[in-house]
Enzyme design. Structure first.
Site, PDB file in Angstrom:
ATOM      1  N   LYS A  39       0.815  -1.215   0.000  1.00 29.33           N
ATOM      2  CA  LYS A  39       0.000   0.000   0.000  1.00 29.33           C
ATOM      3  C   LYS A  39       0.846   1.262   0.000  1.00 29.33           C
ATOM      4  O   LYS A  39       2.009   1.254   0.382  1.00 29.33           O
ATOM      5  CB  LYS A  39      -0.982  -0.035   1.177  1.00 29.33           C
ATOM      6  CG  LYS A  39      -2.126  -1.015   0.856  1.00 29.33           C
ATOM      7  CD  LYS A  39      -3.323  -0.896   1.732  1.00 29.33           C
ATOM      8  CE  LYS A  39      -4.395  -1.842   1.174  1.00 29.33           C
ATOM      9  NZ  LYS A  39      -5.412  -2.164   2.162  1.00 29.33           N
ATOM     10  N   ARG A  84      -3.748 -10.046   4.679  1.00 26.48           N
ATOM     11  CA  ARG A  84      -4.054 -10.155   3.249  1.00 26.48           C
ATOM     12  C   ARG A  84      -2.858  -9.620   2.468  1.00 26.48           C
ATOM     13  O   ARG A  84      -2.537  -8.431   2.590  1.00 26.48           O
ATOM     14  CB  ARG A  84      -5.320  -9.335   2.955  1.00 26.48           C
ATOM     15  CG  ARG A  84      -5.747  -9.316   1.497  1.00 26.48           C
ATOM     16  CD  ARG A  84      -6.979  -8.438   1.319  1.00 26.48           C
ATOM     17  NE  ARG A  84      -7.400  -8.359  -0.083  1.00 26.48           N
ATOM     18  CZ  ARG A  84      -6.850  -7.537  -0.975  1.00 26.48           C
ATOM     19  NH1 ARG A  84      -5.891  -6.705  -0.625  1.00 26.48           N
ATOM     20  NH2 ARG A  84      -7.285  -7.534  -2.222  1.00 26.48           N
TER      21      ARG A  84
END
Ligand code: PMM
Length: 267
Positions: free
Chosen positions: A208, A244
């Site tokens: 991210k 995840r």
């Protein structure tokens, strides 16, 4: 051992010939490789939720994900469907998925919680304040952690009203969703509080932007995957039930080393 959810994004920006083409066979092969590397769950998604992403028609999303869900489930993998759409969730569950991963926590589609309730599926409810196209505009908080927790608990209540008990719910603080840079670290630091709410907690930090920002101008994918393995271990040590990730092998090794250290796992 912490559950590893491997990411199988069936979107043109992940599996592409440089344009619009999405090949289910490539996504299926990718999912099977992640499974062999140690993914406990394969998370199949056909709509990008990256910051700035535009919505995709549900029909297009379903064309992308359903063959992949069916093939991976037929191969014996536990599959989750990463979608904001109740219709896609329903079809994916019919095709063999057993978990619905809704980053909006059931807010994007008013039919979502009913679809989940009518099945035996588990559901991941993410913290979300609106579509990706303009979600940074919604990253305004007076007391970030308190507000994120309160907003998640409202989603748990909505799920309960629809008939989904807490045992079938996984909460996700929504790293990167309506949160800018440092706000993501604030939320991660508060993970024990999220873990104390009752339901299992899933954390998604993989590749991210906030990690990239922390590592300098243009970190390589390998740098981001290493950073992701580290955040995933720290998440596990702070109560996360699952992480995840894109690079399953790296995070698997990191989680194993941490578990060896703690004496909770032997090879
Ligand atoms: N992040 C993305 C997509 N789906 N699902 C959950 N439960 N949690 C997340 O943090 C999450 C998600 C966006 O990341 P990607 O585009 O790299 O898959």
């Amino acid at each position: 051992m912490t559950v590893i959810m491997g990411i199988v994004n069936v979107t043109p920006d992940s599996f592409s010939d440089g344009g619009r083409f999405v090949d289910p066979d490539v996504a299926i092969a990718h999912g099977l490789r992640l499974r062999a590397e140690g993914a406990d769950i394969l998370d199949v998604g056909g709509e990008s939720t990256r910051p700035g992403a535009e919505r995709v028609a549900a029909r297009v999303e379903q064309e992308r994900v359903l063959p992949v869900v069916a093939a991976l489930a037929a191969a014996g993998a536990p599959v989750s469907i990463d979608t904001l759409n109740a219709s896609t969730a329903a079809l994916a569950l019919e095709a063999g998925a057993s978990i619905v991963n809704d980053v909006s926590g059931g807010l994007a589609d008013p039919g979502m919680l009913e679809v989940v309730a009518s099945t035996r599926a588990d559901v991941v409810l993410g913290h979300w304040r609106g579509a990706s196209a303009d979600m940074y505009a919604r990253a305004e908080y007076t007391d970030l952690v308190r507000e994120v927790i309160e907003e998640l608990l409202v989603r748990v209540e909505a799920a309960a009203l629809a008939g989904i008990p807490p045992a079938r719910i996984v909460l996700d603080p929504g790293v990167g969703f309506a949160k800018r840079g440092a706000q993501n670290w604030d939320v991660l630091r508060a993970l024990p509080q999220f873990a104390g709410l009752g339901p299992r907690v899933l954390v998604g930090t993989s590749r991210k932007r906030f990690l990239g920002d922390a590592l300098g101008d243009d970190p390589s994918l390998a740098d981001k995957d290493l950073a992701t393995a580290v955040t995933s271990v720290i998440a596990a040590q702070n109560g996360a039930w699952a992480v995840r990730v894109h690079d399953v092998a790296a995070t698997r090794d990191a989680l194993r080393v941490a578990a060896l250290w703690e004496g909770t796992w032997t090879p």
